[in-house]
Design a protein around this motif. Structure first.
Motif, PDB file in Angstrom:
ATOM      1  N   PRO A  94      27.483  -5.388 -23.452  1.00 24.79           N
ATOM      2  CA  PRO A  94      26.790  -4.973 -22.216  1.00 24.79           C
ATOM      3  C   PRO A  94      25.429  -4.345 -22.476  1.00 24.79           C
ATOM      4  O   PRO A  94      24.539  -4.433 -21.622  1.00 24.79           O
ATOM      5  CB  PRO A  94      27.760  -3.982 -21.565  1.00 24.79           C
ATOM      6  N   CYS A  95      25.253  -3.721 -23.635  1.00 27.81           N
ATOM      7  CA  CYS A  95      23.931  -3.181 -23.973  1.00 27.81           C
ATOM      8  C   CYS A  95      22.920  -4.314 -24.083  1.00 27.81           C
ATOM      9  O   CYS A  95      21.776  -4.204 -23.610  1.00 27.81           O
ATOM     10  CB  CYS A  95      23.991  -2.409 -25.289  1.00 27.81           C
ATOM     11  N   VAL A  96      23.336  -5.405 -24.713  1.00 21.35           N
ATOM     12  CA  VAL A  96      22.462  -6.568 -24.860  1.00 21.35           C
ATOM     13  C   VAL A  96      22.158  -7.188 -23.507  1.00 21.35           C
ATOM     14  O   VAL A  96      21.002  -7.505 -23.192  1.00 21.35           O
ATOM     15  CB  VAL A  96      23.114  -7.596 -25.807  1.00 21.35           C
ATOM     16  N   LEU A  97      23.176  -7.347 -22.671  1.00 24.07           N
ATOM     17  CA  LEU A  97      22.963  -7.972 -21.361  1.00 24.07           C
ATOM     18  C   LEU A  97      22.050  -7.127 -20.484  1.00 24.07           C
ATOM     19  O   LEU A  97      21.177  -7.658 -19.787  1.00 24.07           O
ATOM     20  CB  LEU A  97      24.306  -8.196 -20.669  1.00 24.07           C
ATOM     21  N   GLU A  98      22.234  -5.812 -20.518  1.00 30.44           N
ATOM     22  CA  GLU A  98      21.363  -4.939 -19.725  1.00 30.44           C
ATOM     23  C   GLU A  98      19.923  -5.017 -20.213  1.00 30.44           C
ATOM     24  O   GLU A  98      18.983  -5.077 -19.409  1.00 30.44           O
ATOM     25  CB  GLU A  98      21.866  -3.498 -19.805  1.00 30.44           C
ATOM     26  N   GLU A 100      33.899  -8.170 -14.580  1.00 40.69           N
ATOM     27  CA  GLU A 100      32.896  -8.548 -13.593  1.00 40.69           C
ATOM     28  C   GLU A 100      31.716  -9.290 -14.219  1.00 40.69           C
ATOM     29  O   GLU A 100      30.964  -9.978 -13.517  1.00 40.69           O
ATOM     30  CB  GLU A 100      32.397  -7.305 -12.846  1.00 40.69           C
ATOM     31  N   ALA A 101      31.537  -9.165 -15.531  1.00 38.55           N
ATOM     32  CA  ALA A 101      30.389  -9.767 -16.208  1.00 38.55           C
ATOM     33  C   ALA A 101      30.710 -11.099 -16.869  1.00 38.55           C
ATOM     34  O   ALA A 101      29.825 -11.718 -17.458  1.00 38.55           O
ATOM     35  CB  ALA A 101      29.830  -8.805 -17.267  1.00 38.55           C
ATOM     36  N   VAL A 102      31.959 -11.551 -16.785  1.00 36.94           N
ATOM     37  CA  VAL A 102      32.373 -12.758 -17.506  1.00 36.94           C
ATOM     38  C   VAL A 102      32.917 -13.778 -16.517  1.00 36.94           C
ATOM     39  O   VAL A 102      33.918 -13.532 -15.843  1.00 36.94           O
ATOM     40  CB  VAL A 102      33.443 -12.433 -18.577  1.00 36.94           C
TER      41      VAL A 102
END
Length: 330
Positions: free
Chosen positions: A103-107, A135-137
């Motif tokens: 999630p750090c990378v996606l943000e 929720e992100a996948v």
């Protein structure tokens, strides 16, 4: 069995993303597509993204995917090609922490959702990420998934093996089948050469050997809530583990592809067939409905549709042409 050879893909845009668990290298191909998730890959131990996924994404039949999605290849900290060694005593992130790195990378890249593709360690990490952040996948393609924790017997066997075998040999036995180890194909020889200069690979290998249970369930809070394509070669070291994972997942959301002649790394040995399976998978999710399918008849799309009532086990030969009769539900 000779693994597929392909020209390397063109270079992408490289970003070094700082995270609480170390800097992660991300290589992007294409641009974000409104209303579509990015495809994010995570390699197995001993690989970087190029050695793990290069032949797959360089295959001509993957061109449809590349045109329709932003591709993000994520290398875990210190595992990119040419990474400097960490200092003695460095505490490498656990697999759970690597899942929280995503999630750090996606943000950082302003990405809201992904279709994840992971192999081995990468499959475990992306599945864990999906459990923590459903929720992100939107979907997962998991090759050689082993969801079991390492028990005392496994730990003891690993300790004994580490006395008699080098870390390089242990990682190779994790990646490749016994047939491939006995008659090493070019891809195995390249991974061996890469491991000789990969000073940090042993750190990720130690985390893999001390992992906890992934926590797969058919129902309840711990269940994967997205379509899943499980892939394993019919001679892979992780074949039994992948079969066990398939039994634990929701059969209405899961498709199981056992690849004949897939060896330990089906994304390297059978890129055309895995590409086609991936296309059917994203079609079942509602993307690329007009994409041209090759080799398999369109009527077989249903066998990889995650909305069907049961998961399927597909076994395809390595020869071209008709891969055989449609699979039957177990």
């Amino acid at each position: 069995m000779e693994l597929y050879e392909a020209d390397p893909p063109p270079p992408g845009k490289v970003t070094l993303v700082p995270t609480p668990f170390g800097a992660a290298l991300v290589t992007a191909h294409g641009e974000p597509r409104p209303g579509r998730p990015a495809i994010l890959t995570f390699p197995d131990v001993g690989h970087d993204h190029a050695s793990c996924f290069g032949p797959l994404f360089a295959h001509p039949e993957m061109a449809d995917i590349a045109r329709n999605f932003l591709l993000l290849h994520l290398d875990p900290p210190g595992m990119e090609d040419g990474a400097p060694p960490y200092p003695p005593g460095y505490q490498y992130p656990s697999l759970e922490q690597l899942a929280e790195l995503v999630p750090c990378v996606l943000e950082h890249l302003s990405i809201t959702s992904i279709i994840g593709m992971g192999v081995g360690v990468g499959a475990f990490v992306l599945a864990k990420f999906a459990l923590l952040h459903p929720e992100a996948v939107e979907g997962l393609v998991l090759v050689n998934l082993d969801a079991k924790a390492r028990g005392w017997m496994d730990w003891a066997a690993s300790k004994i093996s580490s006395i008699t075998s080098s870390t390089t040999e242990l990682i190779l036995s994790h990646l490749f089948s016994q047939e491939e180890l006995a008659a090493p194909p070019p891809a195995l020889r390249r991974v061996r050469e890469r491991l000789e200069g990969a000073a940090n690979a042993a750190l990720l290998w130690a985390m893999w050997n001390s992992r906890g249970d992934l926590g797969l369930e058919r129902s309840g809070a711990g269940a994967l809530r997205c379509p899943v394509l499980l892939v394993v070669g019919d001679q892979a070291p992780h074949e039994d583990a992948a079969v066990e994972c398939n039994a634990k997942l929701d059969p209405t959301q899961t498709s199981f592809l056992k690849m004949a002649d897939g060896g330990g790394q089906p994304q390297l040995s059978q890129p055309a067939k895995l590409t086609e399976a991936f296309k059917y998978f994203v079609q079942g999710m509602g993307y690329m409905a007009a994409s041209a399918m090759t080799r398999l008849s369109r009527s077989r799309t249903a066998s990889l549709d995650p909305q069907r009532s049961r998961s399927r086990t597909l076994s395809r030969g390595s020869a071209g042409g008709d891969p055989g009769a449609p699979p039957a539900a177990p």
